[in-house]
Design a protein around this motif. Structure first.
Motif, PDB file in Angstrom:
ATOM      1  N   LYS A  87       0.836  -1.201   0.000  1.00 38.15           N
ATOM      2  CA  LYS A  87       0.000   0.000   0.000  1.00 38.15           C
ATOM      3  C   LYS A  87       0.873   1.253   0.000  1.00 38.15           C
ATOM      4  N   GLU A  88       1.966   1.213   0.744  1.00 42.49           N
ATOM      5  CA  GLU A  88       2.905   2.339   0.785  1.00 42.49           C
ATOM      6  C   GLU A  88       3.455   2.624  -0.612  1.00 42.49           C
ATOM      7  N   LEU A  89       3.787   1.563  -1.349  1.00 44.87           N
ATOM      8  CA  LEU A  89       4.398   1.726  -2.665  1.00 44.87           C
ATOM      9  C   LEU A  89       3.385   2.063  -3.750  1.00 44.87           C
ATOM     10  N   LEU A  90       2.253   1.348  -3.761  1.00 43.74           N
ATOM     11  CA  LEU A  90       1.323   1.460  -4.877  1.00 43.74           C
ATOM     12  C   LEU A  90       0.274   2.556  -4.701  1.00 43.74           C
ATOM     13  N   VAL A  91       0.037   2.984  -3.452  1.00 43.20           N
ATOM     14  CA  VAL A  91      -0.963   4.032  -3.205  1.00 43.20           C
ATOM     15  C   VAL A  91      -0.275   5.340  -2.800  1.00 43.20           C
ATOM     16  N   LYS A  92       0.432   5.322  -1.669  1.00 40.03           N
ATOM     17  CA  LYS A  92       1.077   6.552  -1.197  1.00 40.03           C
ATOM     18  C   LYS A  92       2.092   7.061  -2.216  1.00 40.03           C
ATOM     19  N   ASN A  93       2.853   6.140  -2.803  1.00 38.38           N
ATOM     20  CA  ASN A  93       3.846   6.518  -3.818  1.00 38.38           C
ATOM     21  C   ASN A  93       3.383   6.125  -5.217  1.00 38.38           C
ATOM     22  N   GLY A  94       2.078   6.030  -5.384  1.00 33.65           N
ATOM     23  CA  GLY A  94       1.524   5.512  -6.630  1.00 33.65           C
ATOM     24  C   GLY A  94       1.963   6.250  -7.880  1.00 33.65           C
ATOM     25  N   VAL A 368       1.521 -12.618  -8.404  1.00 29.40           N
ATOM     26  CA  VAL A 368       2.614 -11.684  -8.700  1.00 29.40           C
ATOM     27  C   VAL A 368       2.197 -10.850  -9.906  1.00 29.40           C
ATOM     28  N   THR A 369       2.140  -9.546  -9.755  1.00 28.12           N
ATOM     29  CA  THR A 369       1.722  -8.698 -10.866  1.00 28.12           C
ATOM     30  C   THR A 369       2.913  -8.363 -11.762  1.00 28.12           C
ATOM     31  N   ALA A 370       2.625  -7.750 -12.895  1.00 31.96           N
ATOM     32  CA  ALA A 370       3.690  -7.332 -13.808  1.00 31.96           C
ATOM     33  C   ALA A 370       4.593  -6.315 -13.129  1.00 31.96           C
ATOM     34  N   ALA A 371       5.858  -6.303 -13.539  1.00 29.82           N
ATOM     35  CA  ALA A 371       6.835  -5.406 -12.927  1.00 29.82           C
ATOM     36  C   ALA A 371       6.495  -3.940 -13.182  1.00 29.82           C
ATOM     37  N   HIS A 372       6.838  -3.087 -12.214  1.00 34.81           N
ATOM     38  CA  HIS A 372       6.705  -1.642 -12.328  1.00 34.81           C
ATOM     39  C   HIS A 372       8.099  -1.021 -12.409  1.00 34.81           C
ATOM     40  N   THR A 373       8.142   0.220 -12.821  1.00 34.00           N
ATOM     41  CA  THR A 373       9.390   0.986 -12.728  1.00 34.00           C
ATOM     42  C   THR A 373       9.138   2.243 -11.907  1.00 34.00           C
ATOM     43  N   LEU A 374      10.201   2.819 -11.392  1.00 37.35           N
ATOM     44  CA  LEU A 374      10.108   3.988 -10.522  1.00 37.35           C
ATOM     45  C   LEU A 374      10.584   5.233 -11.264  1.00 37.35           C
ATOM     46  N   SER A 375       9.892   6.329 -11.051  1.00 40.18           N
ATOM     47  CA  SER A 375      10.287   7.587 -11.692  1.00 40.18           C
ATOM     48  C   SER A 375      11.417   8.277 -10.934  1.00 40.18           C
ATOM     49  N   GLU A 376      11.629   7.878  -9.681  1.00 40.63           N
ATOM     50  CA  GLU A 376      12.707   8.427  -8.862  1.00 40.63           C
ATOM     51  C   GLU A 376      12.996   7.464  -7.726  1.00 40.63           C
ATOM     52  N   ASP A 377      14.117   7.664  -7.038  1.00 38.21           N
ATOM     53  CA  ASP A 377      14.429   6.836  -5.878  1.00 38.21           C
ATOM     54  C   ASP A 377      13.366   7.038  -4.802  1.00 38.21           C
ATOM     55  N   ILE A 378      13.019   5.940  -4.107  1.00 39.51           N
ATOM     56  CA  ILE A 378      12.009   6.005  -3.048  1.00 39.51           C
ATOM     57  C   ILE A 378      12.588   5.383  -1.779  1.00 39.51           C
ATOM     58  N   GLU A 379      12.331   6.028  -0.638  1.00 44.92           N
ATOM     59  CA  GLU A 379      12.733   5.473   0.654  1.00 44.92           C
ATOM     60  C   GLU A 379      11.527   4.784   1.285  1.00 44.92           C
ATOM     61  N   VAL A 380      11.642   3.476   1.515  1.00 49.86           N
ATOM     62  CA  VAL A 380      10.552   2.695   2.100  1.00 49.86           C
ATOM     63  C   VAL A 380      11.136   1.702   3.099  1.00 49.86           C
ATOM     64  N   ALA A 434      -4.879  -5.292  -7.613  1.00 51.22           N
ATOM     65  CA  ALA A 434      -3.820  -4.293  -7.537  1.00 51.22           C
ATOM     66  C   ALA A 434      -4.382  -3.015  -6.893  1.00 51.22           C
ATOM     67  N   LEU A 435      -3.487  -2.101  -6.559  1.00 55.00           N
ATOM     68  CA  LEU A 435      -3.890  -0.853  -5.917  1.00 55.00           C
ATOM     69  C   LEU A 435      -3.241   0.316  -6.631  1.00 55.00           C
ATOM     70  N   GLY A 436      -3.763   1.509  -6.352  1.00 53.25           N
ATOM     71  CA  GLY A 436      -3.156   2.708  -6.886  1.00 53.25           C
ATOM     72  C   GLY A 436      -3.538   2.984  -8.327  1.00 53.25           C
ATOM     73  N   PRO A 437      -2.787   3.852  -8.992  1.00 51.27           N
ATOM     74  CA  PRO A 437      -3.129   4.287 -10.348  1.00 51.27           C
ATOM     75  C   PRO A 437      -3.200   3.148 -11.369  1.00 51.27           C
ATOM     76  N   ARG A 438      -2.473   2.044 -11.148  1.00 50.98           N
ATOM     77  CA  ARG A 438      -2.475   0.952 -12.118  1.00 50.98           C
ATOM     78  C   ARG A 438      -3.355  -0.219 -11.682  1.00 50.98           C
ATOM     79  N   ASP A 439      -4.348   0.049 -10.841  1.00 47.50           N
ATOM     80  CA  ASP A 439      -5.249  -1.049 -10.487  1.00 47.50           C
ATOM     81  C   ASP A 439      -6.093  -1.432 -11.698  1.00 47.50           C
ATOM     82  N   CYS A 440      -6.822  -2.537 -11.576  1.00 55.18           N
ATOM     83  CA  CYS A 440      -7.598  -3.065 -12.698  1.00 55.18           C
ATOM     84  C   CYS A 440      -8.746  -2.129 -13.070  1.00 55.18           C
TER      85      CYS A 440
END
Length: 495
Positions: A87-94, A368-380, A434-440
């Motif tokens: 949730k931290e990765l896919l919603v807060k840092n979605g 296991v969902t498809a891989a994502h990429t990050l637009s910047e470094d994230i601290e989690v 899935a959660l966040g902007p790329r949910d189903c």
């Protein structure tokens, strides 16, 4: 020239290059970044034992925690597990995790276009279009529920033909589900024996079977050049093109009636959006002719988890006859046994809905969902997730998280009911979509389909194992999507 020697030498050279690159990538950044714990791998090539199976990721989660690092041929992969971390990765840092890798499948078959292959603003415009188009269909007289209910009735007619004899219901589920998707795309449903429908089911089915075999190509794409079509690259190209042909035929028919549409569907919506953009001299990127074909492909292919889920439902009900009795009692008391169950009735069926959520939790068709990429470094969680790594969300670990679901290995639908018998905590299993902007995009349609098929089947049929035979396994098969091991069931009509 010795062509046989050349065919061997080119892959060997590429392998050497890949090993050297992998070695460099594995050790270049090992000490100067605060990555999550690394899982040791084979020197030079990394964690080639990685499998899309629950046991593999659950074992590593227990060993390392919710975040750990894998490496495959030089590619750093950050694996994310657990409800709170996901949730931290896919919603807060979605907004920082919406990207996807430029990998084999997206380039080979979709040229980084369409809703499945595009990214950035193009993807956002397509996604908004998808939401708006489905909303428009649902606001019409022939809304989405009416289309699903019509297919439910046809499903029951086909089940009745079996006269309670044991059969594998998977083929019928695939046809019914594909017909619902076709009604949304083409604006019509087909007879179950229609050649277009059965051809579409066969094409999607085979493409789905090939899909997991090509996973390694996302990391070592040059393997596709090995002789003999080892990874069925050419075969899948044929399947994709054949699906495109079916969609294109319907698109051509829609273009002829665009000024006087027969129905409300996704093709008409897309063509009208395309027409509007042309009239306004707007950019057509993301709304070209090929994007429409890809939308048709994705609608059928990516909705496979929904049909897998229906197959799981029947299997779990076979294993839990007491649950079926309680579901039927609730339906009888709140809806009746003659009236078709609708979505308006679902609020009166909290236990039936709890069963749906519990099967969804236990089975987790997309572990296991498809891989994502990050637009910047994230601290989690005290670690740095670098933007040059791939992020692999393991959704299934959230559904098996004992912090949210005590005794997660047990089938307990009542876990989603409070002391007043009302639904509670069910939103936690939405991680399955899935959660966040790329949910189903179509998750509400999937839930509708599951609810109506499940309650209507229980209302009208006894769900039994073949007498004298052991119950089918609940283990499942994990090949990209998690599906039940094929089984047979006796569906006996209730009087």
């Amino acid at each position: 020239m010795d062509t046989g020697r050349l065919m061997i030498s080119v892959p060997v050279v590429l392998l050497v290059v890949a090993i050297v690159a992998g070695f460099a990538a594995m050790f270049w950044t090992r000490d100067n970044r605060n990555l999550p714990p690394r899982e040791p791998g084979i020197p030079f090539i990394g964690n080639v034992d990685m499998k899309p199976e629950p046991s593999y990721f659950l074992k590593l989660q227990k060993k390392h925690g919710d975040l750990f690092t894998l490496n495959l041929f030089g590619r750093t992969i950050i694996v994310a597990c657990g409800y709170d971390t996901l949730k931290e990765l896919l919603v807060k840092n979605g907004e920082k995790t919406t990207g996807h890798p430029v990998s084999f499948g997206l380039t080979e078959y979709f040229e980084l276009s369409g809703m499945i292959g595009s990214s950035g603003s193009i993807w956002r415009h397509q996604r908004k279009f998808g939401h708006d188009a489905l909303k428009a269909i649902d606001s019409g007289s022939d809304n989405i529920e009416s289309r699903v209910l019509a297919e439910v009735q046809d499903f029951l007619k086909e089940v009745e033909k079996m006269e309670g004899k044991p059969f594998d219901v998977s083929r019928l589920i695939k046809i019914s589900h594909c017909n619902i998707m076709s009604s949304l795309l083409f604006g019509k449903r087909f007879a179950h024996n229609d050649p277009t429908l059965t051809r579409l089911v066969d094409l999607v089915d085979e493409a789905m079977a090939i899909f997991p075999e090509q996973g390694i190509l996302s990391y070592v794409e040059w393997l596709k050049y090995l002789p003999g079509d080892r990874f069925k690259v050419r075969r899948r190209r044929f399947l994709v093109d054949e699906i495109f042909k079916i969609v294109q035929k319907s698109v051509d028919e829609h273009k002829e009636t665009l000024e006087n549409p027969k129905n409300q569907d996704l093709i008409y919506s897309f063509l009208n959006e395309q027409k509007k953009r042309k009239m306004n001299n707007e950019d057509l990127t993301g709304f070209g002719d090929r994007d429409l074909l890809i939308m048709g492909y994705v609608l059928h292919f990516s909705s496979t988890p929904a049909l897998n889920e229906l197959y799981w439902y029947i299997l779990y009900l076979m294993h839990n006859p007491d649950v079926v009795v309680r579901m039927r009692k609730e339906i009888q008391e709140n809806v009746g046994m003659k009236k078709p169950v609708t979505m308006a009735d679902q609020a009166k069926l909290p236990y039936c809905r709890a069963v749906m959520y519990e099967v969804l939790r236990m089975s987790t068709p997309v572990f296991v969902t498809a891989a994502h990429t990050l637009s910047e470094d994230i601290e989690v969680n005290g670690f740095t997730l670098p933007n040059d790594a791939w992020l692999m969300p393991v959704l299934g670990t959230a559904n098996l998280d004992p912090a949210n679901f005590p005794e997660p290995e047990k089938f307990k639908p009542e876990r989603f009911l409070n002391e007043n018998g009302e639904l509670a905590g069910y939103e936690k299993v939405y991680m399955s979509f899935a959660l966040g902007p790329r949910d189903c995009v179509a998750k509400n349609i999937a839930k509708m389909e599951m609810s109506l098929f499940l309650t209507t089947l229980v209302q009208n049929y006894d769900i039994e194992n073949e007498p004298g035979k052991p119950l089918p396994s609940l283990e499942g098969i994990s090949n990209g999507f998690r599906s039940a091991i094929p089984y047979e069931v006796c569906l006996k009509k209730r009087n």
